[in-house]
Structure formats: C-alpha cells, structure tokens
Write a protein that holds these residues in place. Structure first.
Motif, mmCIF file in Angstrom:
data_model
loop_
_atom_site.group_PDB
_atom_site.id
_atom_site.type_symbol
_atom_site.label_atom_id
_atom_site.label_comp_id
_atom_site.label_asym_id
_atom_site.label_seq_id
_atom_site.Cartn_x
_atom_site.Cartn_y
_atom_site.Cartn_z
ATOM 1 N N GLU A 361 -1.514 -6.925 -5.887
ATOM 2 C CA GLU A 361 -1.280 -8.001 -4.903
ATOM 3 C C GLU A 361 -0.706 -7.446 -3.606
ATOM 4 O OE1 GLU A 361 0.891 -11.333 -6.447
ATOM 5 O OE2 GLU A 361 -0.509 -11.551 -8.133
ATOM 6 N N ARG A 362 0.226 -6.510 -3.751
ATOM 7 C CA ARG A 362 0.810 -5.921 -2.531
ATOM 8 C C ARG A 362 -0.237 -5.134 -1.756
ATOM 9 N NH1 ARG A 362 7.006 -4.908 -2.067
ATOM 10 N NH2 ARG A 362 7.701 -6.022 -3.893
ATOM 11 N N TYR A 363 -1.091 -4.460 -2.498
ATOM 12 C CA TYR A 363 -2.158 -3.708 -1.841
ATOM 13 C C TYR A 363 -2.984 -4.664 -0.981
ATOM 14 C CZ TYR A 363 -6.238 -0.728 -1.139
ATOM 15 O OH TYR A 363 -7.255 -0.001 -0.561
ATOM 16 N N GLU A 364 -3.323 -5.812 -1.579
ATOM 17 C CA GLU A 364 -4.149 -6.786 -0.863
ATOM 18 C C GLU A 364 -3.412 -7.347 0.355
ATOM 19 O OE1 GLU A 364 -6.149 -9.272 -3.685
ATOM 20 O OE2 GLU A 364 -7.045 -10.486 -2.090
ATOM 21 N N GLU A 365 -2.098 -7.564 0.178
ATOM 22 C CA GLU A 365 -1.292 -8.046 1.318
ATOM 23 C C GLU A 365 -1.316 -7.046 2.467
ATOM 24 O OE1 GLU A 365 2.841 -8.843 0.352
ATOM 25 O OE2 GLU A 365 2.127 -10.145 -1.272
ATOM 26 N N HIS A 366 -1.154 -5.764 2.129
ATOM 27 C CA HIS A 366 -1.113 -4.726 3.160
ATOM 28 C C HIS A 366 -2.452 -4.539 3.856
ATOM 29 C CE1 HIS A 366 2.850 -3.152 2.734
ATOM 30 N NE2 HIS A 366 2.697 -2.787 1.476
ATOM 31 N N PHE A 367 -3.510 -4.463 3.049
ATOM 32 C CA PHE A 367 -4.786 -3.985 3.592
ATOM 33 C C PHE A 367 -5.865 -5.059 3.721
ATOM 34 C CE2 PHE A 367 -2.838 -0.259 1.407
ATOM 35 C CZ PHE A 367 -2.601 0.504 2.545
ATOM 36 N N LYS A 368 -5.565 -6.275 3.250
ATOM 37 C CA LYS A 368 -6.541 -7.374 3.329
ATOM 38 C C LYS A 368 -7.858 -7.015 2.629
ATOM 39 C CE LYS A 368 -3.504 -9.309 5.923
ATOM 40 N NZ LYS A 368 -2.326 -9.519 5.100
ATOM 41 N N SER A 369 -7.745 -6.228 1.609
ATOM 42 C CA SER A 369 -8.917 -5.933 0.775
ATOM 43 C C SER A 369 -8.396 -5.604 -0.619
ATOM 44 C CB SER A 369 -9.713 -4.753 1.342
ATOM 45 O OG SER A 369 -8.910 -3.597 1.380
ATOM 46 N N ARG A 370 -9.290 -5.596 -1.610
ATOM 47 C CA ARG A 370 -8.844 -5.363 -2.989
ATOM 48 C C ARG A 370 -8.976 -3.884 -3.351
ATOM 49 N NH1 ARG A 370 -11.979 -7.563 -6.728
ATOM 50 N NH2 ARG A 370 -10.323 -7.543 -8.281
ATOM 51 N N ALA A 371 -7.956 -3.368 -4.038
ATOM 52 C CA ALA A 371 -7.965 -1.947 -4.405
ATOM 53 C C ALA A 371 -9.195 -1.615 -5.247
ATOM 54 C CB ALA A 371 -6.686 -1.609 -5.168
ATOM 55 N N MET A 372 -9.547 -2.534 -6.173
ATOM 56 C CA MET A 372 -10.684 -2.275 -7.062
ATOM 57 C C MET A 372 -12.002 -2.213 -6.278
ATOM 58 S SD MET A 372 -9.754 -1.712 -10.062
ATOM 59 C CE MET A 372 -9.117 -2.184 -11.649
ATOM 60 N N ASP A 373 -12.066 -2.972 -5.165
ATOM 61 C CA ASP A 373 -13.288 -2.923 -4.344
ATOM 62 C C ASP A 373 -13.303 -1.648 -3.499
ATOM 63 O OD1 ASP A 373 -13.946 -5.363 -5.349
ATOM 64 O OD2 ASP A 373 -13.143 -6.501 -3.639
ATOM 65 N N ASP A 374 -12.121 -1.291 -2.975
ATOM 66 C CA ASP A 374 -12.055 -0.091 -2.126
ATOM 67 C C ASP A 374 -12.250 1.186 -2.939
ATOM 68 O OD1 ASP A 374 -11.608 -1.620 0.092
ATOM 69 O OD2 ASP A 374 -9.424 -1.408 0.059
ATOM 70 N N PHE A 375 -11.791 1.138 -4.198
ATOM 71 C CA PHE A 375 -11.865 2.348 -5.043
ATOM 72 C C PHE A 375 -12.502 1.992 -6.391
ATOM 73 C CE2 PHE A 375 -8.326 2.845 -2.119
ATOM 74 C CZ PHE A 375 -8.603 4.083 -1.553
ATOM 75 N N PRO A 376 -13.846 1.893 -6.428
ATOM 76 C CA PRO A 376 -14.522 1.501 -7.679
ATOM 77 C C PRO A 376 -14.202 2.443 -8.842
ATOM 78 C CG PRO A 376 -16.064 1.524 -5.817
ATOM 79 C CD PRO A 376 -14.781 2.099 -5.317
ATOM 80 N N ILE A 377 -13.771 3.661 -8.518
ATOM 81 C CA ILE A 377 -13.454 4.619 -9.589
ATOM 82 C C ILE A 377 -12.320 4.088 -10.481
ATOM 83 C CG2 ILE A 377 -11.697 5.998 -8.350
ATOM 84 C CD1 ILE A 377 -13.046 8.508 -9.475
ATOM 85 N N LEU A 378 -11.481 3.197 -9.927
ATOM 86 C CA LEU A 378 -10.361 2.664 -10.716
ATOM 87 C C LEU A 378 -10.874 1.847 -11.904
ATOM 88 C CD1 LEU A 378 -7.870 1.564 -7.878
ATOM 89 C CD2 LEU A 378 -7.947 3.737 -9.123
ATOM 90 N N SER A 379 -11.958 1.090 -11.689
ATOM 91 C CA SER A 379 -12.519 0.293 -12.793
ATOM 92 C C SER A 379 -13.064 1.222 -13.879
ATOM 93 C CB SER A 379 -13.661 -0.598 -12.297
ATOM 94 O OG SER A 379 -13.219 -1.374 -11.230
ATOM 95 N N ARG A 380 -13.690 2.305 -13.448
ATOM 96 C CA ARG A 380 -14.238 3.257 -14.438
ATOM 97 C C ARG A 380 -13.094 3.874 -15.248
ATOM 98 N NH1 ARG A 380 -17.626 4.768 -10.324
ATOM 99 N NH2 ARG A 380 -16.769 6.856 -9.987
ATOM 100 N N TRP A 381 -12.013 4.206 -14.556
ATOM 101 C CA TRP A 381 -10.878 4.807 -15.275
ATOM 102 C C TRP A 381 -10.282 3.808 -16.271
ATOM 103 C CZ3 TRP A 381 -8.060 7.479 -10.540
ATOM 104 C CH2 TRP A 381 -8.791 8.625 -10.186
ATOM 105 N N ALA A 382 -10.291 2.527 -15.888
ATOM 106 C CA ALA A 382 -9.771 1.512 -16.821
ATOM 107 C C ALA A 382 -10.673 1.465 -18.058
ATOM 108 C CB ALA A 382 -9.701 0.159 -16.128
ATOM 109 N N GLU A 383 -11.994 1.497 -17.831
ATOM 110 C CA GLU A 383 -12.935 1.476 -18.968
ATOM 111 C C GLU A 383 -12.768 2.717 -19.850
ATOM 112 O OE1 GLU A 383 -16.222 -0.703 -16.210
ATOM 113 O OE2 GLU A 383 -16.788 1.225 -17.123
#
Ligand code: SF4
Length: 436
Positions: A361-383
């Motif tokens: 949420e803080r990331y989105e507040e700061h950058f007005k975009s979602r971390a998961m969208d900016d860094f798709p690799i994060l979703s892969r790491w979660a999987e």
C-alpha cells in the motif's frame, strides 16, 4: 545453483557511480531540513587489510596521517554545516564506520566526537553507532565511547577459531576477540552487535556453531552472519580461494536455525536480533543520509554520491589524498542521479529483503502504481515459494536463504552494465563475486 551472487546492501552499487558535473550540495540541502536524517562518518584506516575485504579501507597509517584526515573532515563538516544552517537539520542517527574507527587515538576520538557535536545537531534520542575490531577495543577507548553517549557498538569477530581467522587473513586471534567482547560487555552499552562469517575455507557447520555458542555466552543483542565473498582485488582472490556455495548454504541453515532456537528474531538473511516483539516497519527506501569523510556515501533524494569506490590499498590511499586536498566539499563530483524507475527498484530492494517486507500500500501511495505490476518477477517469486504475504510482501524461509540470489535479479540493465564496466576496468579476471 549458487545462492551467493551479490550482497544488495544498497542500490545502486557504488561501482555504478560516475563523475558528475555542475552539481552542488546547495541544490539538495533543502532535503535535509528538519529532523530524522542520518549522518555517517567513514574512517578508512585499518591495522591490516583483511584477506576478503573489499571495503574502502587502507592499512599502514600513523597518528600524523590520521590527524591530516581529521583536519579534512573538519573542513568538510564546517562547509556542510554552514551550507545546511538555514535548513536546521536534526540528525536522529550517526554511524561511525570504517575501516576501524577505534584505530584513532583517544585524543583523536575525543576530537572526532567534539567535531560532530560542534557542527551538527542531533535529536535527544539519537542513535550513535560505532564499529570496532577486537585489537582496537581497549578500556581507554570504550571509555571515550561511553562519554560520547554511544548507543550501539558493532564488533567484527568473524570466528572463534584461529585457523578460520588465519584463513580470512584477519589481524586478530580468537583469544583477543574473547577478551575484547568481555570488556565490551562490561561497559553495558545499550546494544552490542557482533559479526560472524561462514563459508570460510576449512570451516564446518559444527565449527560455525561452536563460534556462535561462544558468542551467546556474552549475550549480544544482535548477530550478523555474513557469507564469505571473494571478489576482484582482494587478497584471497590472488590466493585462488573460491568459496563453496553449497557448504556455505548448509552452514547458514544450521546457524540460522540455531539462533532462532535461541530466541533471536531473524530480520534478514544476515541479521538476528535478541529483542522481544516484531520488527516494526520503517521506511528505509527514501531516507536522507549525509556522509562525511572519504568512502562513505550520501543519499539525498535522487542524488547518491561518494568519493570513487576502490578496493586496493594503493587506490584507496590516492582517494584519501584527493579528499584531503579538496577545497570545496560542497561540489558533488562523483555519484549517480536516479530516475523514477531506479528509485522504485531501490525502494523494493530496501524493503523486500528485510522483515516485515515490502508494504504494497505504501508503495502505491509513493509511486501511484502497483509493485506487482512494476515488477512482475515478484509474482513469480511468490509462486516459487520465495515470497509470501499480501499487504506486506516478505521473504519466506526459502526466500531468506536465497536473498543474495534474488536481490541481484532486481538490478536494472543500465546499472548492471555500469557495474560490469567498472569490474572490467578494475580487474583482469572476469566472473568474480561482487559484494558490498
Ligand atoms: S574487513 Fe573490516 S577490519 Fe578488515 S580490512 Fe576491511 S574494514 Fe578493516
């Protein structure tokens, strides 16, 4: 697969910094207005250069040379203080690192602390952190630290085995470390931190545990466990030492499990803390920090700067000489100006690798975009089981042990290229491990 690719202590790495022109500290001074900033002082002197050390430090300095260095730090502090005056900065943390700050004489340490008090303003509850090494930890010098109100002392012990210390090319023996730690403990500083290394040639999981058990007898508040990196330009590289990643991983697993069992909270791959409760979230990707001396770096918004990074003793000495000859310290001549994409990467790296993780949420507040969208690799790491969580995206146990593999994947191609260029220019051998 080798889990030890690079320690992402900060981003971007200093090897990606380049000469800068036409930038003055004056343009960035407003970022230091008010409270909550960090101040760092680098003392780049050591008794001897350890075999694995790629920090900005040089050995062989006497009292006179260290006086010259402090003279330059005083001039720099005076210029910074004058320039920052209108913004009334209040520093909430001061770190004195190195090198080995306690290599300074008692008189020089007194001078250093007075200088900081004279030129800068600190909050009442400020943290004052000093790094030390066993050979330089004397009663007389700890007395100076106590007088100065030091809140945290960090000592590089690395091992309680003489054979392992010799393999690392450390300048102290195990018995000296025991005595220094006992002395340090008797001073009752609010926080004592000790550093250990694993993956040392000849080390086993049992001998590592033996060292940690000895350390626990002294009840340290924090323990840092560092995997051994041998990078270009360090002495162990010229001796042909190549750390065994698999053995190091096994040692890490045993040691981290042992420390958790003993009540230490694991905040990152390296950091174990003996404190009650959870680590609170702290915004560490956007902080402002001003560095003094040669080799420390400043972070002011999108500007990161530092004297040029070197590893070799001769090259460090040249930089120290250049620093001492500097007339105008407010001219920023070496560093990097980050664009929005790099600031996002830095933010993600600074939070993801340390508990409680990245606050989406803080990331989105700061950058007005979602971390998961900016860094798709994060979703892969979660999987793949490296990350878990929803609002706080944090490392799993598997993710923690692969931190030094995951972190480098977030380096941008531009920064990677600059780092590779630096490596090529500074080494005749390619493919070594790079650590902070
Ligand atoms: S590892 Fe620490 S003590 Fe050893 S040379 Fe480097 S800075 Fe000095």
């Amino acid at each position: 697969m080798n889990p030890y690719i690079q320690y992402m202590y900060s981003y971007p790495h200093k090897t990606a910094y380049r000469p800068l022109e036409g930038i003055s500290l004056k343009e960035y001074a407003h970022l230091l207005a008010g409270s909550g900033h960090g101040l760092y002082l680098h003392i780049p002197f050591c008794q001897t250069k350890c075999g694995y050390c790629n920090l900005f430090s040089a050995a062989g300095h006497g009292e006179k040379e260290m006086d010259w260095y402090l003279d330059a730090v005083e001039r720099q502090s005076s210029q910074y203080s004058e320039l920052l005056g209108p913004y009334q900065p209040v520093f909430s943390e001061m770190i004195i690192g190195g090198g080995t700050p306690l290599l300074l004489t008692k008189k020089q340490l007194d001078r250093m602390f007075s200088m900081m008090e004279n030129f800068f303003t600190f909050s009442k509850d400020r943290e004052l952190v000093v790094e030390t090494a066993p050979n330089q930890t004397s009663k007389e010098k700890l007395e100076v630290l106590r007088q100065a109100g030091v809140t945290r002392v960090s000592m590089g012990i690395q091992s309680f085995s003489d054979g392992e210390l010799a393999a690392l090319g450390r300048g102290h023996r195990a018995q000296k470390a025991r005595e220094a730690l006992a002395l340090l403990k008797s001073f009752d500083f609010p926080c004592i931190n000790v550093d250990f290394i694993y993956g040392i040639p000849g080390q086993t999981a049992d001998s590592l545990l033996g060292s940690l058990k000895e350390a626990l007898d002294f009840g340290p508040d924090e323990i840092f466990l560092y995997p051994l990196y041998v990078r270009h330009g360090v002495r162990l590289e010229s001796e042909g030492i190549v750390p065994d990643g698999e053995a190091a991983l096994e040692q890490y697993r045993r040691a981290s499990g042992f420390l958790r069992e003993k009540g230490y909270r694991q905040d990152s791959m390296r950091r174990f803390v003996k404190r009650k409760g959870e680590r609170a979230f702290s915004e560490c990707g956007m902080g402002t920090s001003l560095a003094l001396g040669c080799g420390g770096r400043s972070y002011l918004g999108n500007l990161h700067f530092c004297t040029p990074y070197e590893v070799g003793g001769r090259e460090c000495l040249e930089q120290i000489k250049r620093f001492e000859d500097t007339e105008d310290f407010t001219r920023i001549v070496h560093g990097i100006v980050l664009d929005e994409g790099e600031i996002k990467r830095r933010y993600v790296l600074r939070h993801l690798l340390i508990h409680p993780g990245l606050d989406a949420e803080r990331y989105e507040e700061h950058f007005k975009s979602r971390a998961m969208d900016d860094f798709p690799i994060l979703s892969r790491w979660a999987e793949q089981g490296f990350l878990h969580g929803d609002r706080f995206l944090g490392l799993t146990e598997k993710g923690l042990e692969w931190s030094d593999y995951l972190g480098p994947k977030l380096i941008s191609p531009e920064i990677k290229k600059a780092m590779d260029e630096w490596e090529e220019q500074h080494s005749s051998v390619k493919g070594g491990w790079l650590s902070e």
